[in-house]
Design a protein around this motif. Sequence first.
Motif, short mmCIF file in Angstrom:
data_model
loop_
_atom_site.label_atom_id
_atom_site.label_comp_id
_atom_site.label_asym_id
_atom_site.label_seq_id
_atom_site.Cartn_x
_atom_site.Cartn_y
_atom_site.Cartn_z
N PHE A 502 0.85 -1.19 0.00
CA PHE A 502 0.00 0.00 0.00
C PHE A 502 0.88 1.24 0.00
O PHE A 502 2.09 1.16 0.18
CB PHE A 502 -0.94 0.01 1.22
N GLY A 503 0.27 2.39 -0.22
CA GLY A 503 0.97 3.66 -0.10
C GLY A 503 1.62 4.19 -1.36
O GLY A 503 2.21 5.26 -1.34
N GLY A 504 1.52 3.47 -2.48
CA GLY A 504 2.17 3.92 -3.71
C GLY A 504 1.26 4.75 -4.59
O GLY A 504 0.10 5.01 -4.27
N CYS A 505 1.82 5.20 -5.70
CA CYS A 505 1.04 6.01 -6.65
C CYS A 505 -0.12 5.23 -7.24
O CYS A 505 -1.18 5.80 -7.51
CB CYS A 505 1.95 6.50 -7.77
N GLU A 506 0.10 3.94 -7.46
CA GLU A 506 -0.96 3.10 -8.02
C GLU A 506 -1.85 2.56 -6.90
O GLU A 506 -1.36 2.13 -5.86
CB GLU A 506 -0.36 1.92 -8.79
N SER A 507 -3.13 2.55 -7.12
CA SER A 507 -4.06 1.97 -6.13
C SER A 507 -3.87 0.47 -6.07
O SER A 507 -3.60 -0.20 -7.08
CB SER A 507 -5.50 2.31 -6.49
N ILE A 508 -4.03 -0.07 -4.86
CA ILE A 508 -3.85 -1.50 -4.61
C ILE A 508 -5.00 -1.98 -3.74
O ILE A 508 -5.43 -1.29 -2.82
CB ILE A 508 -2.50 -1.77 -3.91
N VAL A 509 -5.51 -3.17 -4.02
CA VAL A 509 -6.60 -3.74 -3.24
C VAL A 509 -6.28 -5.18 -2.89
O VAL A 509 -5.58 -5.87 -3.64
CB VAL A 509 -7.94 -3.65 -4.02
N ASP A 510 -6.75 -5.65 -1.72
CA ASP A 510 -6.60 -7.05 -1.39
C ASP A 510 -7.65 -7.47 -0.37
O ASP A 510 -8.24 -6.63 0.31
CB ASP A 510 -5.19 -7.35 -0.87
N GLN A 511 -7.89 -8.77 -0.32
CA GLN A 511 -8.70 -9.38 0.73
C GLN A 511 -7.74 -9.99 1.74
O GLN A 511 -7.09 -10.99 1.45
CB GLN A 511 -9.60 -10.47 0.17
N PRO A 512 -7.60 -9.43 2.93
CA PRO A 512 -6.66 -9.97 3.92
C PRO A 512 -6.87 -11.45 4.22
O PRO A 512 -5.90 -12.18 4.48
CB PRO A 512 -6.92 -9.10 5.15
N ALA A 513 -8.11 -11.93 4.17
CA ALA A 513 -8.37 -13.34 4.44
C ALA A 513 -7.62 -14.24 3.46
O ALA A 513 -7.17 -15.33 3.81
CB ALA A 513 -9.87 -13.62 4.37
N ILE A 514 -7.47 -13.77 2.23
CA ILE A 514 -6.76 -14.54 1.21
C ILE A 514 -5.29 -14.13 1.14
O ILE A 514 -4.39 -14.97 1.15
CB ILE A 514 -7.44 -14.36 -0.17
N MET A 515 -5.04 -12.83 1.08
CA MET A 515 -3.68 -12.33 0.87
C MET A 515 -2.75 -12.64 2.04
O MET A 515 -1.59 -13.02 1.84
CB MET A 515 -3.71 -10.81 0.63
N SER A 516 -3.24 -12.51 3.27
CA SER A 516 -2.35 -12.61 4.43
C SER A 516 -2.65 -13.77 5.37
O SER A 516 -1.79 -14.17 6.14
CB SER A 516 -2.41 -11.30 5.24
N TYR A 517 -3.86 -14.32 5.32
CA TYR A 517 -4.26 -15.32 6.33
C TYR A 517 -4.82 -16.59 5.71
O TYR A 517 -5.43 -17.39 6.42
CB TYR A 517 -5.32 -14.70 7.27
N TRP A 518 -4.60 -16.82 4.44
CA TRP A 518 -5.22 -17.96 3.76
C TRP A 518 -4.73 -19.31 4.30
O TRP A 518 -5.39 -20.34 4.14
CB TRP A 518 -4.97 -17.87 2.26
N ASP A 519 -3.55 -19.31 4.93
CA ASP A 519 -3.02 -20.56 5.48
C ASP A 519 -3.72 -20.97 6.77
O ASP A 519 -3.52 -22.09 7.25
CB ASP A 519 -1.52 -20.42 5.75
N LEU A 520 -4.53 -20.08 7.34
CA LEU A 520 -5.24 -20.38 8.58
C LEU A 520 -6.69 -20.77 8.28
O LEU A 520 -7.32 -20.22 7.36
CB LEU A 520 -5.23 -19.18 9.52
N PRO A 521 -7.27 -21.67 9.07
CA PRO A 521 -8.70 -21.96 8.93
C PRO A 521 -9.52 -20.70 9.23
O PRO A 521 -9.07 -19.79 9.92
CB PRO A 521 -8.96 -23.04 9.98
#
Length: 558
Positions: A502-521
């Motif tokens: 995040f924080g750059g000139c280009e907009s960025i989007v994500d779903q934290p459940a998938i992007m950062s926590y997908w390895d957890l139930p």
Amino acid sequence: MAVPCTLCSKISASAAGGFASSFDCRSDPSGNHHQARPGRFSSSSRVNSVGVHGSFLTGGGGGGYGMSSSLILKFPPNFVRQLSNKARRNCSNIGVAQIVAAKWSDNSSTGSAAAAANAAAAASPAVPAVEESVELIAGANGPVVDALDRKGDVQDLTNNLTYGSFLSSDGSIAVHAGERLGRGIVTDAITTPVVNTSAYFFKKTAELIDFKEKRHVSFEYGRYGNPTTAVVEEKISALEGAESTLIMASGMCASTVLLMALVPAGGHLVTTTDCYRKTRIFIETMLPKMGITATVIDPADIESLKNALNEKNVSLFFTESPTNPFLRCVDIELVSKLCHEKGALVCIDGTFATPLNQKALALGADLILHSATKFIGGHNDVLAGCISGSLKLVSEIRNLHHVLGGALNPNAAYLIIRGMKTLHLRVQQQNSTGLRMAELLEAHPKISRVYYPGLKSHPEHDIAKKQMSGFGGVVSFEVDGDLETTIKFVDALRIPYIAPSFGGCESIVDQPAIMSYWDLPRAEREKYGIRDNLVRFSFGVEDFDDLKDDVLQALEAI
């Protein structure tokens, strides 16, 4: 009769329009001038002498491309380089960068040239004189002397002016700090050069011994510092109002080195529930191997903080503010007061806030940390992390950093310098877009909840208003639907990239459940508040109407 010097004539003719006095050269004892090189200054002459280094470098047949080994160029007295010694504060115990305040001259004209330089400087108040000239002499019989041999000779370009004395805004400081008043690199370039080197040499063994016994200053080795990197550190220090800044290879490098440097073996720290997951993993899995334990509290739970301070020997309170991804805010002034009463340090990770929107050190924190990868760099093209604070604390962290490594590449440092020139422009746009989009999303029937400190509905809105001048360009929100519905919304967006930053000139989007926590139930994810319908949207510098139209059409698609 002496033969006219072709090279001198050429230099003098070309320089006549730019200097009050022309260049001159001094012949060797035999009275011979150097000769011009064919194809450069003359069509018929051939140089038979070797260059300045030719007395010990003879490759290529010994000739043709250099000046006479006895040649000494005499530059005019207004050829002066004066640089700042401000890099000293960022170099801690390993010394400052190779700062040079120099005038070129030959041995025979030291006094008169120094007087001429001082007189010229006195006539021009914008360029103060150096107290004592420092000679750099190129010649077969003359040594090269730099300013580090006489540290007292180095002065600031503007007689110890500070940036705050003539720059009234953070925007101007972000552009000029670390550069406009001089830097530890000899150059008259507007932009800071990239110094690509892995080590720094010593002219003689005696100089090395002087360095080891702290009579001579040098970075010594690339892991310990770099002139380009020092400019970044000075720039961030000026923005944060810090004595010193240390920049490293990534935000996580900065976080982990800080924690290991400031929390002793067997010590205790306090942190908050909402934070970057990799930071939590390090605190929960790595620090216990060193006997370090942690109390984890809600960002707003002041009573739990008081209890931990009373019951544990707390060394450090470490938290983000705003936090990731729910943008919770800690009352920095209050927690700093409470921690200091019990002898604990306070470090704020202000990555989401930026140095422009929040001044954690002024609010009482001991240290401020940023992932410079995000807003500070601002172009999605570089990794870096930085820590700012008192010289004493930053030096403690720097000493461990020198052992562990994680040094920032000078090319990356240049990208951060470049990025910071537009920091205020980008953050202004992102603050505006973030607030307007948060208000739009909160009113939309297909959005169930919005997390943004600029909204009155945010649990720490009053704290945010008190300690922040802007609320940032990141908005988190929950779509009214399940995992698949949220995926459909994200995939329908046309402008933002699906990516983990995040924080750059280009907009960025994500779903934290998938992007950062997908390895957890799912049940484990929800313990951290990470629901399947959560979206984190980092708004870039695109036009607000384009972003609004894109978000609205994506919501219509679900």
